[in-house]
Design a protein around this motif. Structure first.
Motif, PDB file in Angstrom:
ATOM      1  N   THR B  69       0.833  -1.203   0.000  1.00 44.00           N
ATOM      2  CA  THR B  69       0.000   0.000   0.000  1.00 44.00           C
ATOM      3  C   THR B  69       0.868   1.254   0.000  1.00 44.00           C
ATOM      4  N   ASP B  73       1.217   4.237  -2.700  1.00 42.67           N
ATOM      5  CA  ASP B  73       0.962   5.632  -2.319  1.00 42.67           C
ATOM      6  C   ASP B  73       2.192   6.506  -2.515  1.00 42.67           C
ATOM      7  N   ASN B  74       3.190   5.971  -3.221  1.00 45.43           N
ATOM      8  CA  ASN B  74       4.393   6.732  -3.573  1.00 45.43           C
ATOM      9  C   ASN B  74       5.243   7.162  -2.380  1.00 45.43           C
ATOM     10  N   HIS B  75       5.273   6.340  -1.344  1.00 47.97           N
ATOM     11  CA  HIS B  75       6.217   6.623  -0.260  1.00 47.97           C
ATOM     12  C   HIS B  75       7.580   6.088  -0.674  1.00 47.97           C
TER      13      HIS B  75
END
Lengths: 182, 154
Positions: B69, B73-75
């Motif tokens: 996830t 979410d581009n972390h």
């Protein structure tokens, strides 16, 4: 330094090194490697928004756990040790200890049945069906019990079943420290 | 008949099906690579000698899900790693950070190597510093006689 003394010193060095290693490794022997220290000690409860187990309409947040020195107990009906622990939680409830619960990765119906059959020691239970709050709390196995102070700061974490021994050894001294001096 | 034989031979050329079952779908192949790199280096807190990629524990599954996830979410990787370390401690990573508590872990082997090297150097120096062995005059005479006696054998 005479060559003879120098020689005995050189020979003694490995022995000394060996003794150091022995002490370092020996001190680890008594530790249970499955018990991990919590990194959340002395930190506030993590932020969360979760439903109340017996009333899904009601959403709970960390502020709902403020006010009293309390336990936060992570449990589930699929967890045999939780069953074993439950009687002692009921005993604590009789001693007026505030206990909040996190019903961890469990089925709501099963959990409510469990509470009506075995007794409900909790002020309320937070429903955590996906274990998301569990991750926030660094939970790695139920049961786990956190000690919270009145401001909702985590003071201690116990992994495994609570019983009289653990209670007296780990929890009571800490609770006495937290209680305001009267 | 010949066709069947040919088909049989062709079937031997069939490429093995990609065996790894990946329950997650990614937008870019690069995300999949990052996902696998992360779950390989994250340690399962429940079954302590496995990473969360290998472990079947329910918690490992949840953590894989969370890593997925967060990647979607581009972390960045560092944030995902920090997220888990802040909750489970340094234990969660097979690559512990360098800090005073882990100095022994990171530098201990090099210190041991250095001590061994110094000890070895001292030992060699001491050995070389010893004067060459002295031979008694009588032994020298005896050696001469023996050599003279056997010189004809060669």
């Amino acid at each position: 330094m005479s060559p003879k003394r120098k020689r005995s010193l050189l020979l003694g060095l490995p022995l000394l090194g060996f003794l150091v290693v022995l002490v370092v490794l020996g001190s680890g022997l008594g530790r249970d490697p499955s018990l991990l220290p919590s990194v959340l000690i002395d930190r506030p409860l993590p932020e969360f928004q979760a439903q109340r187990l017996d009333d899904p309409e009601q959403w709970l947040s960390p502020a709902d756990l403020h006010g009293d020195i309390a336990l936060l107990n992570i449990w589930a009906t699929w967890c045999p040790t939780c069953y074993q622990e439950h009687t002692f939680l009921n005993t604590l409830r009789e001693r007026d200890i505030a206990i909040y619960g996190v019903n961890y990765k469990d089925d709501r119906e099963a959990a409510l049945n469990w509470l009506s059959q075995l007794g409900d020691p909790y002020r309320f239970n937070i429903d955590d069906p996906e274990g998301q709050l569990g991750i926030e709390l660094g939970v790695y196995g139920a049961p786990e019990t956190f000690l919270l102070d009145a401001q909702g700061t985590i003071r201690y974490r116990h992994v495994g079943a609570l019983d009289e021994t653990v209670w007296e050894r780990e929890f009571l001294p800490r609770i006495r420290q937290l209680e305001p001096q009267s | 008949m010949r066709w069947i034989g040919l088909l049989g031979l062709l079937s031997l050329l069939a490429l093995p099906v990609q065996a790894a079952i990946d329950p997650f779908e990614f937008d870019h192949p690069e995300q999949r690579i990052r996902y696998h790199a992360l779950i390989d280096e994250l340690r399962c807190p429940t079954c302590q000698n496995q990473n969360i990629a290998e472990s079947n524990a329910a918690l490992a599954n949840d953590l894989r899900q969370r890593v997925y996830t967060m990647i979607m979410d581009n972390h960045p990787d560092s944030e995902i790693r920090n997220f888990l370390v802040q909750r489970y401690g340094d234990f969660i990573t097979y690559r512990p950070p360098v800090k005073p508590l882990t100095w022994l872990l990171w530098f201990g082997p090099f210190v041991a190597l250095l001590i061994a090297a110094i000890a070895l150097a001292l030992w060699i120096r001491q050995r070389n510093a010893q004067p060459p062995a002295q031979i008694e005059e009588t032994d020298r005479e005896r050696l001469k006689r023996i050599l003279a006696k056997h010189s004809g054998d060669l």
